[in-house]
Structures are given as structure tokens and as C-alpha cells.
Design an enzyme around this catalytic site. Structure first.
Site, PDB file in Angstrom:
ATOM      1  N   ASP A  61       0.054 -75.014 -17.650  1.00  0.00           N
ATOM      2  CA  ASP A  61       0.581 -74.642 -16.336  1.00  0.00           C
ATOM      3  C   ASP A  61       0.846 -75.873 -15.471  1.00  0.00           C
ATOM      4  O   ASP A  61       0.329 -76.959 -15.730  1.00  0.00           O
ATOM      5  CB  ASP A  61      -0.375 -73.697 -15.615  1.00  0.00           C
ATOM      6  CG  ASP A  61      -1.760 -74.310 -15.376  1.00  0.00           C
ATOM      7  OD1 ASP A  61      -2.296 -74.930 -16.306  1.00  0.00           O
ATOM      8  OD2 ASP A  61      -2.291 -74.173 -14.259  1.00  0.00           O
ATOM      9  N   GLU A  70      -5.106 -73.998 -15.684  1.00  0.00           N
ATOM     10  CA  GLU A  70      -6.053 -75.059 -15.314  1.00  0.00           C
ATOM     11  C   GLU A  70      -6.013 -75.337 -13.823  1.00  0.00           C
ATOM     12  O   GLU A  70      -7.045 -75.543 -13.186  1.00  0.00           O
ATOM     13  CB  GLU A  70      -5.715 -76.333 -16.097  1.00  0.00           C
ATOM     14  CG  GLU A  70      -6.712 -77.474 -15.917  1.00  0.00           C
ATOM     15  CD  GLU A  70      -6.339 -78.456 -14.824  1.00  0.00           C
ATOM     16  OE1 GLU A  70      -7.136 -79.365 -14.552  1.00  0.00           O
ATOM     17  OE2 GLU A  70      -5.261 -78.301 -14.210  1.00  0.00           O
TER      18      GLU A  70
END
Length: 486
Positions: A78, A145
Site C-alpha cells: 500500500d 502497513e
């Protein structure tokens, strides 16, 4: 933009360019997950999505290298979705527009996603290259994350098969990270009953602060950059005291791990005080520019008339919230005594949303010591309790204790010296890395973090230094080849 694919090493930049074309903001990872699943199948390696929404790939050892220790290459899929005020970019549907600016790769109007797209691209390069020599390799590409390390936190305990973890999420070439801070999300909330405004006597003004640099709340918290929420609180408190202002709404910041670069409030006040408030805005703008000289160069602070809303905060709630925001700790608490150049404990007043009967403040607190992490939580709870707010914590993760005797660290330092003729730097970071979470589930792993150089992650000026990517790739290949046997 397609010339990005022709940079050296082509295997990493080509894959990184592909990643920029797939939307992957935190919380919206379906497209990137499918992209990585398809990539793994095309590369001819085992690939699957685990119960935590991570993508796992497995590549067997090269012939004759089956006895080497297994390596886990790890990065997160991400990216932080930040864009400039004038950008119309939709992170859920639109590709990033990378471009080359001299020695840097940047993005047009948005974050670049080199954090951690370059790490993922390096993993892809390893997975597809049939000429590399290496022992058994697992690739772990984690989900979300940036918003709470959810993929790492929910990682199944019996999934990984390696002995060594090489995290590819560090951001300074030549530095090898062997420790990082833990963190915790602190959220303070308060419900309130709004009061009606008085159209006969009151006017409304919207005040906007923007143009700050923002930045990564771990890597750049010590640089003295302006926090838009804290700066706005100073002005609003004066507006309440001097101009009888009342708060209608406050919206500042949008990412828990980014220093907020913009905040805007709507205030009501007696009509006869509007001119005085607008002059105060000009005065504060001059003060802010002077205070942050040499740090912030693009400060914009301005007021504009808006239609009078029907409701505003009641006076007591108004005062209590502003006092809490102003008193809330933000920035560095202290440095690590044994590493005096590294921040030990900090907090970032990241997001404020106040409107319509609900107030919500979000802070990310970090520390490499659990006792100091609890201290900053207690400090924040005490502050908000005095304003009658409810305080909750979530997403706690521990720090990563450094191991200077790490076998993989010393191998990397040896290879780096032989390849490039200079000593690598061993470092402990204040930014949170997933290594600590993964170590909690796989405590036997030998862990190090490395990566090419990038600057200003989590901001629209994020950029990757082109010349550091090729030596990073050379070092990664050589180290994989020289991993010791079990």
C-alpha cells in the site's frame, strides 16, 4: 513518463512503473493484490493471498544452493494517498504519473509510492529473474502497513519458511537499519449538542492554513516542521479570547502517520469583530512565516466570508476542546541516550475532525521503549481527560531491539565494503517498521532493513534518487548469492 521503464536497473524500474499504474492506496488493495497474484503466476513461482490479505510468493533455491538459509524478502503493497490541493487525482481509480526531474523520480501532484513500491519492485525482479543464484526465497508483501500494519499484525504464525528477514522499506542508501520504534494510535472523542447561531448578530468566517511541508511523522518529526493543527490552535484560541469567536467545524490532517500540512476551521463571531479577526489572520501569517523561516517556505494563511451555519459548538465545549488541542503534546519527547541523533519518543497530532456534534482527534505516538510509549499515552490521556473526552488506544506494536551481532547485517556490511569501497552505516530508526511485528511471530529470524534513497515520503514532494537504485540491486543480488548454509 514511460521513460521511467528505461532507467537502470531496468528490471526494478520497469516493475515499479507497472506498480504506479495500479491503484493501491491503503484500505483499497483489491487491484494491487490481483496484480501481484497474476504477476507471480506469470513468473512461474508459487503465489497466494493469505488470510491477512498479504501476498506471499515462494521461489525454490537455485540448483546446488538448496542447503542455504532461507531468506524472506519483505515490503508492503500500500501507499499513502496524498495530493496537492489543485490535483483531481482519484487514488482508487487513477494511475500515478511518475516523471524524471534531474536525478530524481517524482509524481505529478501526488505521492509517488516509492514507499514501498521500490521494495515491491525489487521483490518482483528477484521472483522473475531466472539467472539469479540464491537459496530458497519467500516474498512477503504485506497489506495496509501505512494505516496500522494490519497485514503484519494478522500474519499467520506458520506461514513463513525462512531464517533471515530482509525488509526492503528503508529510505537511505548505505544505511542498514537494525532497530525501530514501536507505536500506538491514540484517539480522543467527544460528543456534544450544538447550539443555534444568531443571524441577527453573528457572521461566519472560514480560516485556512495550508502550504506546509508535512512529512513522515517518524522520519521527519525532529526537523521542526509546522503541524497545521497545532499552529491553527494558537490562532483559534486568540480568536476566542479577543473576538468572541465560536467554533463550527475543524478539519485538519488526513493520515495518522503524516505531519498535517493543512487545516481549516469555520468560526462564528459578532459581525463587528470580523475585520479584527481578518487582521489577526494577517498578523499570525507574518508570525508563522518568521517562526518557520528556513523550514517552511510556502505558508498560506487566509480568511474568507462564508454563509452563517445554523449551529455552532456550545461555549464550554468550545473552550475545552481548544485548550486540549493546544495542550496536546506534539513532536519529540526525547532522543535515545545511547543514540543521541535518533528520536526515542514522539507524538504527532495527526488528524482533527470537529463538526455536527462530534469531535475526534487522532494521534500516533512512537517510542523505542515500551515504558516511554506508555508515558506518552498517559500524558495524552491526562490532557484529553481534562476536556471530558473519551480516550481509546489501538494498533499497538512493539519496538525492534537492535542486534549489532546479526549475521545478515555483517554479511551486508562486508559485501557493501567490497562492492563500493566504503563502510555502510548501521542505524536505528524512529519510523515504525514491520520487522518488530513479524519478529513477534517469528522470533528466531535474523533481521535487517535496507533500501535505496527516497525523500519526503507521505508528501506530494516524495521522490526517489535514481542513482541509488542500481547499487541497491547489485548488493541485493550479491548478498542473496552469498547467504550462508544452515
Amino acid at each position: 513518463m514511460s521513460e521511467i521503464k528505461n532507467l537502470k536497473p531496468e528490471c526494478i524500474w520497469r516493475n515499479f512503473y507497472k506498480l504506479t499504474q495500479v491503484p493501491r492506496p491503503s484500505g483499497h488493495l483489491e487491484k494491487i493484490q490481483q496484480f501481484l497474484l497474476d504477476f507471480g503466476k506469470e513468473a512461474g513461482v508459487e503465489v497466494f493471498k493469505d488470510p491477512a490479505n498479504n501476498i506471499v510468493m515462494r521461489k525454490p533455491a537455485s540448483p546446488g544452493m538448496e542447503k542455504k538459509k532461507g531468506v524472506i524478502l519483505q515490503a508492503h503493497m500500500d501507499m499513502v494517498p496524498q495530493k496537492t490541493p489543485e490535483s483531481t487525482h482519484n487514488f482508487e481509480t487513477d494511475p500515478i504519473q511518475p516523471w524524471i526531474d534531474g536525478e530524481w523520480v517524482k509524481a505529478k501532484g501526488t505521492t509517488l509510492g516509492a514507499d514501498n513500491g521500490l521494495g515491491v519492485a525489487a521483490i518482483m525482479a528477484v521472483m522473475e529473474d531466472k539467472t539469479l543464484k540464491h537459496g530458497p526465497i519467500d516474498a512477503l508483501i504485506t497489506a495496509d502497513e501505512e494505516t496500522g500494519m494490519y497485514g503484519a499484525n494478522d500474519l499467520p504464525e506458520n506461514e513463513l519458511q525462512g531464517d533471515i528477514l530482509m525488509n526492503l522499506d528503508s529510505e537511505t542508501w548505505g544505511k542498514f537499519v537494525i532497530g525501530s520504534a514501536g507505536g500506538i494510535d491514540v484517539t480522543a472523542t467527544l460528543g456534544y449538542k450544538e447550539e443555534e447561531t444568531n443571524p441577527a448578530e453573528d457572521a461566519a468566517v472560514k480560516v485556512t492554513l495550508k502550504g506546509l511541508r508535512g512529512g513522515h511523522s517518524g522520519l521527519e518529526i525532529h526537523e521542526g516542521r509546522g503541524n497545521a493543527n497545532k499552529m491553527m490552535a494558537r490562532f483559534v484560541r486568540e480568536a476566542i479570547e479577543e473576538d468572541d469567536a465560536r467554533l463550527v467545524s475543524w478539519h485538519g490532517g488526513n493520515m495518522r502517520n503524516a505531519i498535517p500540512f493543512k487545516a481549516e476551521v469555520v468560526l462564528t463571531l459578532p459581525k463587528e469583530n470580523v475585520d479584527d479577526l481578518k487582521q489577526a489572520v494577517e498578523d499570525w501569517k507574518a508570525d508563522f512565516i518568521d517562526e518557520y523561516k528556513g523550514i517552511e517556505s510556502g505558508i498560506e494563511f487566509f480568511a474568507e466570508d462564508v454563509a452563517l451555519p445554523q449551529a455552532q459548538l456550545p461555549e464550554e465545549i468550545n473552550d475545552n476542546l481548544i485548550n486540549a488541542i493546544l495542550a496536546c503534546h506534539d513532536g519529540v519527547v526525547r532522543m535515545i541516550p545511547s543514540y543521541p541523533d535518533v528520536v526515542e519518543t514522539s507524538s504527532n497530532l495527526a488528524i482533527i475532525d470537529i463538526e455536527g456534534g462530534n469531535a475526534k482527534l487522532q494521534i500516533l505516538a512512537r517510542s523505542s521503549r515500551e515504558d516511554m510509549k506508555q508515558y506518552i499515552v498517559d500524558m495524552l490521556e491526562s490532557c484529553f481527560a481534562m476536556a471530558g473526552m473519551k480516550v481509546e488506544t489501538a494498533g499497538s506494536y512493539g519496538g525492534w531491539d537492535p542486534n549489532p551481532d546479526s549475521e545478515i547485517l555483517n554479511l551486508l556490511l562486508k559485501e557493501y565494503k567490497e562492492l563500493f569501497g566504503e563502510d555502510g552505516i548501521v542505524q536505528v530508526d524512529h519510523a515504525g517498521l514491520e520487522c518488530s511485528v513479524i519478529l513477534g511471530k517469528y522470533p528466531w529470524l535474523d533481521v535487517v532493513s535496507l533500501g535505496p534513497t527516497m525523500k519526503s515520503p507521505h508528501t506530494t514532494t516524495e521522490r526517489a534518487l535514481i542513482k541509488t537504485v542500481e547499487p541497491f540491486w547489485i548488493l541485493l543480488k550479491k548478498t542473496l548469492e552469498d547467504i550462508p548454509e544452515k
